[in-house]
Design a protein around this motif. Structure first.
Motif, short mmCIF file in Angstrom:
data_model
loop_
_atom_site.label_atom_id
_atom_site.label_comp_id
_atom_site.label_asym_id
_atom_site.label_seq_id
_atom_site.Cartn_x
_atom_site.Cartn_y
_atom_site.Cartn_z
N MET A 132 68.32 -14.03 60.38
CA MET A 132 68.51 -12.84 59.53
C MET A 132 69.67 -12.01 60.06
O MET A 132 70.45 -11.46 59.28
CB MET A 132 67.23 -12.00 59.48
N GLN A 133 69.81 -11.91 61.38
CA GLN A 133 70.93 -11.17 61.94
C GLN A 133 72.26 -11.84 61.61
O GLN A 133 73.26 -11.15 61.35
CB GLN A 133 70.76 -10.99 63.44
N LYS A 134 72.28 -13.16 61.59
CA LYS A 134 73.50 -13.88 61.20
C LYS A 134 73.85 -13.56 59.74
O LYS A 134 75.01 -13.30 59.43
CB LYS A 134 73.31 -15.39 61.36
N ALA A 135 72.85 -13.61 58.87
CA ALA A 135 73.09 -13.29 57.45
C ALA A 135 73.54 -11.84 57.29
O ALA A 135 74.47 -11.56 56.53
CB ALA A 135 71.82 -13.56 56.64
N GLN A 136 72.91 -10.94 58.01
CA GLN A 136 73.28 -9.53 57.95
C GLN A 136 74.73 -9.33 58.40
O GLN A 136 75.46 -8.52 57.80
CB GLN A 136 72.34 -8.69 58.83
N ALA A 137 75.15 -10.06 59.42
CA ALA A 137 76.53 -9.93 59.91
C ALA A 137 77.53 -10.36 58.83
O ALA A 137 78.59 -9.73 58.68
CB ALA A 137 76.71 -10.77 61.17
N ILE A 138 77.19 -11.38 58.08
CA ILE A 138 78.10 -11.83 57.01
C ILE A 138 78.16 -10.78 55.90
O ILE A 138 79.24 -10.45 55.41
CB ILE A 138 77.67 -13.21 56.47
N ILE A 175 69.92 -17.50 55.59
CA ILE A 175 68.73 -16.94 54.95
C ILE A 175 67.67 -18.02 54.78
O ILE A 175 66.49 -17.81 55.10
CB ILE A 175 69.08 -16.27 53.60
N ASP A 176 68.08 -19.19 54.32
CA ASP A 176 67.13 -20.29 54.13
C ASP A 176 66.50 -20.69 55.47
O ASP A 176 65.29 -20.93 55.54
CB ASP A 176 67.81 -21.49 53.49
N CYS A 178 67.63 -5.23 52.07
CA CYS A 178 66.53 -6.18 51.86
C CYS A 178 66.40 -7.14 53.03
O CYS A 178 65.28 -7.45 53.47
CB CYS A 178 66.74 -6.98 50.57
N LEU A 179 67.53 -7.61 53.56
CA LEU A 179 67.49 -8.50 54.71
C LEU A 179 66.89 -7.80 55.93
O LEU A 179 66.05 -8.38 56.63
CB LEU A 179 68.89 -9.02 55.05
N VAL A 180 67.31 -6.57 56.17
CA VAL A 180 66.79 -5.82 57.32
C VAL A 180 65.30 -5.56 57.15
O VAL A 180 64.50 -5.83 58.05
CB VAL A 180 67.56 -4.49 57.50
#
Length: 137
Positions: free
Chosen positions: A52-58, A33-34, A86-88
């Protein structure tokens, strides 16, 4: 060839407890995210999307692995769902405020997880000390 840092990191992951792996995932998610926020600030939308996709996957992994037999899971699922949304949305609209909202939720969950791990470790240590002190060989 794998360098020493990569080998060390791989070894840490392979030998970590499930609790420690969860903490690593939280930390990784916050790192992504950072990085995504930095990329967004630089108007590097391709890298923003990547992170963001990496964070969403987690977050998706957190949702998929919740054991719904526990009451706490019923409280965590809406938080994970909201953070994911929120991430999406933040990614789609290049909205740092939305991404930060998800970051705040996940940071709070990470901090609570870390505290719970420390408390469990202390309790386990206290229990072992009591058992050890009462042992007569």
């Amino acid at each position: 060839m794998v360098n020493a840092a990569e080998a060390y990191k791989r070894q840490q992951i392979m030998t970590a407890t499930p609790e420690a792996l969860t903490l690593m995932l939280y930390n990784g998610c916050l790192k992504f995210i950072d990085e995504g926020l930095k990329a967004l600030e630089a108007k590097d939308y391709e890298h923003t999307n990547y992170y963001m996709q990496k964070a969403q996957a987690i977050v998706t992994e957190f949702r998929a692995t919740l054991n719904m037999e526990y009451e706490i899971s019923h409280q965590l699922m809406p938080l994970y769902n909201y953070a994911y949304d929120c991430l999406v949305e933040g990614n789609l609209r290049s909205d740092a405020a939305k991404i930060n909202e998800a970051r705040d939720i996940l940071k709070e969950l990470r901090d609570a997880w870390a505290q719970a791990m420390m408390k469990a470790r202390k309790e386990k240590g206290a229990k072992q000390n009591v058992q050890g002190d009462s042992y007569v060989g």
